[in-house]
Motif scaffolding. Structure first.
Motif, mmCIF file in Angstrom:
data_model
loop_
_atom_site.group_PDB
_atom_site.id
_atom_site.type_symbol
_atom_site.label_atom_id
_atom_site.label_comp_id
_atom_site.label_asym_id
_atom_site.label_seq_id
_atom_site.Cartn_x
_atom_site.Cartn_y
_atom_site.Cartn_z
ATOM 1 N N ILE A 111 -2.164 0.809 6.490
ATOM 2 C CA ILE A 111 -1.004 0.347 5.205
ATOM 3 C C ILE A 111 -1.198 -0.855 4.956
ATOM 4 O O ILE A 111 -1.229 -1.457 3.949
ATOM 5 C CB ILE A 111 0.313 0.991 5.342
ATOM 6 N N GLU A 112 -0.750 -2.394 5.862
ATOM 7 C CA GLU A 112 -1.571 -3.585 5.431
ATOM 8 C C GLU A 112 -2.465 -3.762 4.691
ATOM 9 O O GLU A 112 -2.716 -4.387 3.994
ATOM 10 C CB GLU A 112 -0.860 -4.057 6.338
ATOM 11 N N GLY A 113 -3.948 -2.801 5.058
ATOM 12 C CA GLY A 113 -5.012 -3.013 4.521
ATOM 13 C C GLY A 113 -5.135 -2.423 3.060
ATOM 14 O O GLY A 113 -5.487 -3.278 2.329
ATOM 15 N N CYS A 114 -4.706 -1.489 3.107
ATOM 16 C CA CYS A 114 -4.766 -1.182 1.590
ATOM 17 C C CYS A 114 -4.052 -1.984 1.131
ATOM 18 O O CYS A 114 -4.017 -1.815 -0.144
ATOM 19 C CB CYS A 114 -3.621 0.875 1.525
ATOM 20 N N LEU A 115 -2.566 -2.531 0.894
ATOM 21 C CA LEU A 115 -1.586 -2.834 0.534
ATOM 22 C C LEU A 115 -2.566 -4.559 0.346
ATOM 23 O O LEU A 115 -2.618 -5.093 -1.153
ATOM 24 C CB LEU A 115 -0.557 -3.988 1.832
ATOM 25 N N SER A 116 -3.452 -5.456 1.059
ATOM 26 C CA SER A 116 -3.531 -7.054 0.896
ATOM 27 C C SER A 116 -4.888 -6.070 -0.246
ATOM 28 O O SER A 116 -5.307 -7.017 -0.977
ATOM 29 C CB SER A 116 -4.394 -7.120 2.335
ATOM 30 N N ALA A 117 -5.651 -5.462 -0.531
ATOM 31 C CA ALA A 117 -6.422 -4.846 -0.886
ATOM 32 C C ALA A 117 -6.153 -4.236 -3.030
ATOM 33 O O ALA A 117 -6.565 -4.220 -3.635
ATOM 34 C CB ALA A 117 -7.597 -3.591 -0.511
ATOM 35 N N GLY A 118 -4.633 -4.280 -3.153
ATOM 36 C CA GLY A 118 -4.176 -4.211 -4.945
ATOM 37 C C GLY A 118 -3.758 -2.762 -4.726
ATOM 38 O O GLY A 118 -3.527 -2.449 -5.699
ATOM 39 N N LEU A 119 -3.438 -1.897 -3.693
ATOM 40 C CA LEU A 119 -2.317 -0.938 -3.814
ATOM 41 C C LEU A 119 -1.296 -1.118 -3.335
ATOM 42 O O LEU A 119 -1.424 -0.999 -2.463
ATOM 43 C CB LEU A 119 -3.773 0.026 -3.061
ATOM 44 N N GLU A 120 -0.406 -0.545 -4.861
ATOM 45 C CA GLU A 120 0.879 -1.004 -4.409
ATOM 46 C C GLU A 120 2.052 0.030 -4.101
ATOM 47 O O GLU A 120 2.676 -0.332 -3.576
ATOM 48 C CB GLU A 120 0.808 -1.882 -5.805
ATOM 49 N N ARG A 121 1.264 1.444 -4.584
ATOM 50 C CA ARG A 121 1.715 2.579 -4.009
ATOM 51 C C ARG A 121 1.330 3.336 -2.498
ATOM 52 O O ARG A 121 0.173 3.749 -3.491
ATOM 53 C CB ARG A 121 2.679 3.194 -5.861
ATOM 54 N N ILE A 122 2.060 2.984 -1.359
ATOM 55 C CA ILE A 122 1.496 3.806 -0.567
ATOM 56 C C ILE A 122 2.306 4.891 -0.275
ATOM 57 O O ILE A 122 3.886 4.218 -0.018
ATOM 58 C CB ILE A 122 0.871 2.704 0.247
ATOM 59 N N GLU A 123 1.970 5.751 0.497
ATOM 60 C CA GLU A 123 3.058 6.743 0.677
ATOM 61 C C GLU A 123 2.328 6.313 2.290
ATOM 62 O O GLU A 123 1.376 6.788 3.361
ATOM 63 C CB GLU A 123 1.699 8.155 1.264
ATOM 64 N N VAL A 124 3.909 5.781 3.514
ATOM 65 C CA VAL A 124 3.484 5.620 4.355
ATOM 66 C C VAL A 124 4.077 6.508 5.773
ATOM 67 O O VAL A 124 3.901 5.886 6.702
ATOM 68 C CB VAL A 124 4.227 3.919 4.410
ATOM 69 N N ALA A 125 5.016 7.117 4.742
ATOM 70 C CA ALA A 125 6.107 8.070 6.101
ATOM 71 C C ALA A 125 6.257 9.291 6.097
ATOM 72 O O ALA A 125 6.533 9.597 4.208
ATOM 73 C CB ALA A 125 6.551 7.601 7.266
ATOM 74 N N SER A 126 5.920 10.410 7.014
ATOM 75 C CA SER A 126 6.775 11.436 6.324
ATOM 76 C C SER A 126 7.851 12.099 7.611
ATOM 77 O O SER A 126 7.788 12.151 8.504
ATOM 78 C CB SER A 126 5.844 12.662 6.054
ATOM 79 N N PHE A 127 9.694 12.432 7.575
ATOM 80 C CA PHE A 127 10.315 12.604 7.487
ATOM 81 C C PHE A 127 10.059 14.133 7.335
ATOM 82 O O PHE A 127 11.352 14.650 7.203
ATOM 83 C CB PHE A 127 11.890 11.743 6.257
ATOM 84 N N VAL A 128 9.835 14.192 8.892
ATOM 85 C CA VAL A 128 9.875 15.287 8.553
ATOM 86 C C VAL A 128 9.350 16.392 10.338
ATOM 87 O O VAL A 128 10.029 15.117 10.772
ATOM 88 C CB VAL A 128 8.399 16.173 7.821
ATOM 89 N N ASN A 129 10.160 18.160 10.413
ATOM 90 C CA ASN A 129 10.252 18.039 11.900
ATOM 91 C C ASN A 129 8.734 17.008 13.080
ATOM 92 O O ASN A 129 7.609 17.866 12.577
ATOM 93 C CB ASN A 129 10.067 19.540 12.222
ATOM 94 N N PRO A 130 8.733 16.086 13.617
ATOM 95 C CA PRO A 130 7.801 16.380 13.734
ATOM 96 C C PRO A 130 7.162 16.921 15.548
ATOM 97 O O PRO A 130 5.990 16.934 15.380
ATOM 98 C CB PRO A 130 8.286 14.816 16.027
#
Length: 303
Positions: free
Chosen positions: A33-52
């Motif tokens: 996630i942080e690598g994507c952010l550093s490259a300029g990708l500002e909106r990132i799907e970071v997590a899913s709050f679903v049944n594990p």
């Protein structure tokens, strides 16, 4: 007048990893996630709050969010599919959630365990609660071009769901080709129809294409030609839907970015900076990632 800016929503940390058998540690997800952010990708799907139990790859959602930099939350997105998931999201610093509504009955049951009508009702509840809590809500309309269980999805079927979803007034609607069956002709026709339904409502339009049948990039360009300025993509082209047979492969972020940049669109992404992040995935996964740009290189070659 130049071309409009295109926003790429990076989905590899969620839609990408959820379909991979190889487990990624919390630290590895944060690095992605942080690598994507550093490259300029500002909106990132970071997590899913679903049944594990159903999606074990996403079991550490809160742990991932707890280690992200504050800047990540400017555009971090969490997937929510019910009230319980929203409760979890509300306990984090997230400012945006995504909900999914499936067009067809069979896939709706397989994906979320409820009928289309029940899913729309839950979408209404989640959207309203999120608005009251100050969160932005996007709603993805899945299986918008075809269903792995029921086959063809007509434009009329899609438009009926778009109308219901638009009436909920989310800030954004995403049209998803979940199993990668669309071709550019379909995209041109359906984006025109979807835009008519949205009308003057202040709702952003986004597209999510899978490259299952190698038409994803062509479909993305067709969407852009119809005025869509927000596209989902996944680094390396990894991922897919675990509840849709053979729905492999998102559009590779780096391949999409190369195509759009060469076509004159502004992205705000440092494309070479994505290569080490793709390499992170390549080292971890047992098979080469589907994306091609990191193999062929940027053209013209960098000095």
């Amino acid at each position: 007048m130049g071309q409009p800016r295109i926003e790429i929503v990076e989905v590899s940390p969620r839609d990408g990893l959820q379909n991979e058998a190889t487990p990624f540690s919390t630290d590895e997800k944060v690095a992605l996630i942080e690598g994507c952010l550093s490259a300029g990708l500002e909106r990132i799907e970071v997590a899913s709050f679903v049944n594990p139990a159903r999606v074990p790859q996403m079991a550490d959602a809160e742990a991932v969010l707890g280690r992200l930099s504050p800047k990540a939350f400017d555009g971090a997105i969490g997937l929510v599919l019910n009230d319980r998931g929203l409760d979890r999201a509300l306990a984090t610093p997230l400012r945006e959630i995504n909900y999914v509504v499936v067009v067809t009955e069979t896939f709706s049951q397989r994906n979320q365990g409820k009928s289309v009508e029940a899913n729309l009702s839950m979408a209404s509840t989640v959207t309203q609660r999120a608005k009251e809590a100050g969160l932005r809500t996007s709603i993805t309309i899945s299986a918008a071009f075809g269903c792995p269980y029921e086959g063809e999805v007509t434009a009329e079927q899609l438009y009926a769901i778009v109308k219901r979803v638009a009436d909920l007034e989310p800030f954004e609607i995403a049209i998803a080709d979940t199993i990668g069956v669309a071709v550019p002709k379909d995209v041109h026709e359906r984006m025109q129809g979807v835009r008519k339904i949205i009308g003057s409502r202040p709702i952003q339009l986004r597209c999510h294409f899978h490259n299952t049948r190698n038409t994803g990039l062509a479909n993305a360009m067709a969407a852009v030609e119809e005025g869509v300025t927000i596209l989902d993509a996944s680094l390396g082209g990894i991922g897919g839907c675990p509840f849709a047979p053979n729905a492999t492969g998102n559009i590779p972020t780096e391949d999409l970015a190369y195509m759009l940049e060469r076509s004159g669109y502004e992205l705000g992404i440092d494309l070479p900076s994505l290569f080490p992040v793709v390499e992170l995935l390549s080292r971890k996964l047992p098979n080469p990632v589907p994306g091609l740009l990191t193999r062929a290189g940027i053209f013209p070659p960098l000095a």
